[in-house]
Design a protein around this motif. Structure first.
Motif, short mmCIF file in Angstrom:
data_model
loop_
_atom_site.label_atom_id
_atom_site.label_comp_id
_atom_site.label_asym_id
_atom_site.label_seq_id
_atom_site.Cartn_x
_atom_site.Cartn_y
_atom_site.Cartn_z
N TYR A 152 0.81 -1.23 0.00
CA TYR A 152 0.00 0.00 0.00
C TYR A 152 0.84 1.27 0.00
O TYR A 152 0.32 2.37 -0.14
N GLU A 153 2.19 1.10 0.16
CA GLU A 153 3.08 2.25 0.04
C GLU A 153 3.27 2.65 -1.42
O GLU A 153 3.68 3.77 -1.72
N ILE A 154 2.99 1.72 -2.30
CA ILE A 154 3.14 2.00 -3.73
C ILE A 154 2.03 2.99 -4.13
O ILE A 154 0.90 2.85 -3.68
N PRO A 155 2.38 4.00 -4.98
CA PRO A 155 1.34 4.95 -5.40
C PRO A 155 0.13 4.22 -5.99
O PRO A 155 0.29 3.21 -6.69
N LYS A 156 -1.02 4.75 -5.70
CA LYS A 156 -2.28 4.08 -6.04
C LYS A 156 -2.40 3.74 -7.53
O LYS A 156 -2.92 2.69 -7.90
N ASP A 157 -1.90 4.66 -8.36
CA ASP A 157 -2.06 4.42 -9.81
C ASP A 157 -1.18 3.27 -10.30
O ASP A 157 -1.34 2.81 -11.42
#
Lengths: 243, 624
Positions: free
Chosen positions: B436-441
């Motif tokens: 969830y640290e990865i950017p949402k897009d």
């Protein structure tokens, strides 16, 4: 990328002996592996997990033998029919024999969509006696004389009544050397109006109040047919031999 | 064409008749009249499992290369056929000739896991071969066992004439020659067994006598005859590259568990995880030559027509030429519609790159086996994986498009505390958080973390062979701690937790470290109807517990007790390469929480260097 040229091929094979215990899905897997072993230049579908372009005419039930099974494939290139048959038979197990390999026209429909009828031979296995009835008389009473033969078929959810006579195109009784009856049937086959030959036999004996053990009868498919203006045509007669 | 042993009316009434008809692609056909030795090779589980076993494929091919031997196969009949064979008194038959196993010269049974022990009795019983070796006569085959469970064959001592300890490729030729000599000399059954016992690696349980102390531990374990060795030397193939390997593996009609070409790239593991029996008994690690592997891959794919090839080893990432091999497989076969499956890979940049080429990233999942939740406990079991490495690997994988992660752990490990158990949930949470640290897009919805735990069973020839086990209730309470921990995590909705039944763990533990007194319990359990114990649908713990009770054997003796270092263990008569001193030191190092470096970094002096090959002589890391 341009269109990749593909040849349509129809393969006819026999299934006999213990191979009758191998079900349809396993036969498909078996044939896929055969194509690789025989190094047939078969075409694959697009996508992440490509599969061979291959379709069977009419699934054969477990326990049934056949002299006329068909599988259509697409290839990028092909050796002669004779050479291809030889190469395929070299990788077959005992109980499956390739007997024809023909090129179809580019616009020809595949075997599965053509199937309209199939010939069967049904006979009592060696260890079993046939019910003793007057076969010619039952044949007349059950099949020849009536204008329709209404059968009620129990499916999972409902009951369906249909006219068996409309779906049986031919019905003959012969006798083997021991005098046991041998039944020859041509029945409607395919995605609609598929008639299982054992149902005809079951109804035949039922008309005399006899219930037969389904395992006592060997069902053997002789050939599968498509239909055109002139009548039924064997799937194996379509296309042409590659020289 | 060979007539099937079973009539149509049986074959058409049972599930999957293809299990029993043979005739598969690459099946060997010989005339039994032309051979001196008929060998029935058995995997005591259902066909689809047995056909997936690499060892049998290797030995089947190797035995049949001998003109005087015909090796056939037999598997456990499924319960539907079992009932029919019993009722109609039809003797169990081998697949190739469809002839009764009881008329063979040998029945060889591979023993891969403890929960198949009742299936071994089933095969003997259905074959109409006396279940106990002492009741067999000259009319019966010699029953020989092999495989990993043969490293403690004692619970099965009553049922086998012999065991083959170690890798099958080495002394079967000697055994066959010895058998032919014996047969032509017309000597007694026992005379053959005595001769066979002199072949290295062959253990004949009836030629040893065991006495017990008052506390039920073993007092002595001695040969009853002169010339019968006190120690059995495990057999090891030192030339893996030149070892026999099937060019034409059998191809089943029905889908087997392993429906693919299996390429064994090496044997053994350099890692030294302290719970792992395979990592100890297959020492030293021996690699196969890259060029030979390429050729074997090619031949096997050509001759089977399989659409998938899988590498087999305990830790593929440790194979020296992995990069070259995988690149070759992808370049050579990927374009021909062949899938490449790479199990037991460590997750790093290389493996992620390779995996993204050979599988559909969105559908496939990433597997980590940290085995323990906390770093402390991972050090105890010598699992070198650190949290940092796991999180880094997961993060890279998530960036590469993966979103499913599977995590495997064990519960009930030595020194385990509630804190260790709870950290399993915490580790899963950290992995989810990394996603969830990865950017949402750049994400694709929610991630799926699946935790599976099994319960640890100490095995012979591992540093934990002295460790105690626990009662069923304890194991279930461990699973509850994990479950509670998972439920308390922030990312709990992305985490799924599965755990195993505990009954079967306890029984597996009893059998794994049992002695020959357990034979009567196994027989009693079989008589009560226990078969397919490895299948949760069939496993009946109550019947087993009744069997223990009726035989007056206390199961707790085998599980709840920590064994002392000076106790004679039932498997001490086997020399498996790793010395008892090494295992003791490892156990102590484990309890102190220290790790041991892998074989390639530093030799730990386990004893396997006496075989003079493999990783032990690869480079400078030899014991001075």
């Amino acid at each position: 990328m341009g269109e990749v040229y593909a040849l349509k091929i129809r393969i006819k094979f026999r299934k006999y002996g213990v191979m009758k215990f191998i079900g349809h899905l396993d036969m498909m897997r078996y044939f896929q592996k055969c194509m690789r072993r025989a190094e047939i230049d078969i075409a694959y579908s697009e996508g992440f997990s490509p599969h061979q372009i291959m379709s069977f005419a009419a699934p054969l039930g477990v326990g049934i033998t056949s002299d006329g099974e068909y599988v259509d494939i697409e290839v990028h290139s092909s050796q002669s029919s004779e050479e291809s048959i030889k190469k395929l038979n070299e990788v077959m197990v005992e109980g499956v024999e390739i007997i024809s390999y023909r090129k179809l026209g580019d616009t020809d429909k595949n075997a599965m969509s053509l199937v309209a009828a199939a010939d069967y031979k049904l006979y009592f296995k060696d260890d079993y006696e046939a019910p003793s009835v007057n076969y010619q008389e039952v044949y007349r009473k059950f099949f020849l004389n009536p204008s329709e033969i209404l059968i009620t078929k129990q499916t999972k959810k409902s009951e369906r009544t249909f006219d068996l006579k409309k779906l049986v195109y031919d019905f003959q009784i012969d006798y083997d050397r021991k005098g046991k009856p041998v039944f020859y049937l041509k029945v409607s086959t395919g995605s609609s109006d598929n008639l299982k030959p054992e149902l005809v036999l079951e109804s035949f004996f039922k008309s005399e109040g006899i219930t037969i053990n389904p395992l006592s009868v060997q069902i053997h498919r002789i050939d599968v047919y498509g239909k055109n203006e002139t009548g039924f045509v064997s799937l194996g007669e379509m296309g042409e031999i590659i020289e | 064409m060979t007539q099937p042993a079973l009539k149509d009316e049986i074959l058409l009434a049972i599930d999957k008749p293809a299990r029993y008809i043979g005739n598969e692609v690459n099946m060997i056909k010989k005339n039994p009249k032309d051979v001196a030795i008929r060998f029935a090779m058995c995997f005591p589980d259902v066909y689809e499992i047995g056909m997936s076993h690499l060892g049998i494929q290797i030995l089947y091919d190797m035995f049949n290369q001998r003109e005087d031997v015909y090796c056939e196969r037999v598997y456990s009949p499924w319960p539907d056929l079992h009932a029919i064979l019993k009722e109609k008194k039809i003797p169990l038959f081998a697949l190739e000739t469809q002839q009764p196993v009881k008329d063979f010269d040998f029945l060889g049974i591979t023993i891969q896991y403890e929960m198949c022990y009742t299936n071994i009795l089933q095969v003997l019983d259905l074959s109409l071969i006396p279940v106990k070796s002492k009741e067999r006569t000259k009319e019966h085959p010699f029953v020989i066992g092999g495989g990993p469970c043969a490293y403690n064959p004692e619970p099965l001592a009553d049922f086998f004439d012999m065991f083959y300890i170690g890798e099958g490729e080495t002394v079967y030729d000697r055994l066959f020659d010895c058998y032919k000599e014996w047969k032509s000399a017309g000597k007694s059954r026992r005379e053959f067994l005595v001769e066979a016992s002199k072949i290295p690696g062959i253990y004949v349980p009836s030629l040893y006598e065991v006495t017990y102390k008052e506390d039920k531990t073993i007092a002595s374990f001695t040969p009853v005859e002169k010339g019968v060795p006190e120690k059995i030397q495990k057999q090891v193939v030192m030339d893996m590259t030149g070892a026999s390997y099937p060019k034409k593996p059998l191809v089943p009609f029905i889908k087997a568990t392993q429906d693919r070409v299996v390429l064994e790239i090496q044997r053994g593991c350099i890692r030294g995880c302290r719970f792992c029996q395979a990592g100890m008994i297959y020492r030293p690690t021996r690699e196969k030559d890259l060029e030979v592997l390429k050729r074997q891959a090619f031949h096997m794919l050509k001759n089977t027509g399989h659409e998938e090839i899988s590498l087999s080893s305990l830790s593929s990432s440790d194979y020296s030429d992995l990069k070259e091999l995988v690149t070759y497989l992808i370049d050579e076969f990927k374009g021909k519609g062949i899938n490449i499956s790479l199990p037991s890979l460590r997750i790093d940049a290389f493996s992620l790159d390779v995996m993204s080429k050979v599988q559909d990233v969105r559908k496939s999942s990433l597997t980590f086996a940290p085995e323990a939740g906390s770093q402390r406990l991972r050090d105890v079991i010598n699992k070198g994986l650190t949290e940092e490495v796991i999180l880094q690997g997961a993060k890279e994988a998530f960036l590469g498009g993966w979103q499913k992660v599977k995590l495997y752990f064990m519960l009930g490990l030595p020194t385990e505390t509630e804190e260790d158990m709870a950290s399993i949930g915490e580790l899963a949470n950290k992995i989810a958080a990394a996603y969830y640290e990865i950017p949402k897009d750049r994400r694709n919805g929610r991630c799926q973390i699946t935790i599976s735990t099994s319960f640890f069973v100490p095995k012979p020839f591992t540093p934990f062979q002295w460790a105690k086990m626990y009662k069923k209730e304890h194991y279930l309470s461990c699973a509850k701690v994990v479950n509670d921990s998972v439920k308390g995590q922030l990312n709990r909705k992305s985490i799924k937790y599965n755990w195993h039944e505990a009954d079967v763990t306890v029984l597996e533990g009893i059998l794994a470290r049992g002695d020959r007194r357990l034979g009567k319990v196994i027989q009693r359990a079989y008589e009560k109807g226990c078969i397919f114990d490895a299948w949760s649908d069939f496993f009946d713990n109550e019947k087993w517990m009744e069997a223990f009770l009726e035989c007056k054997i206390d199961p707790d003796f085998y599980t709840l007790r920590e064994r002392s270092f000076d106790e004679i263990l039932p498997w001490d008569f086997i020399d498996a390469g790793v010395t008892k001193d090494f295992l003791k030191k490892q156990y102590e190092t484990a309890l102190a929480g220290h790790v041991t470096l892998n074989c390639r970094v530093k030799c730990s002096g386990c004893g396997a260097n006496k075989y003079g090959g493999g990783v032990c002589i690869e480079n400078k890391n030899q014991v001075p």
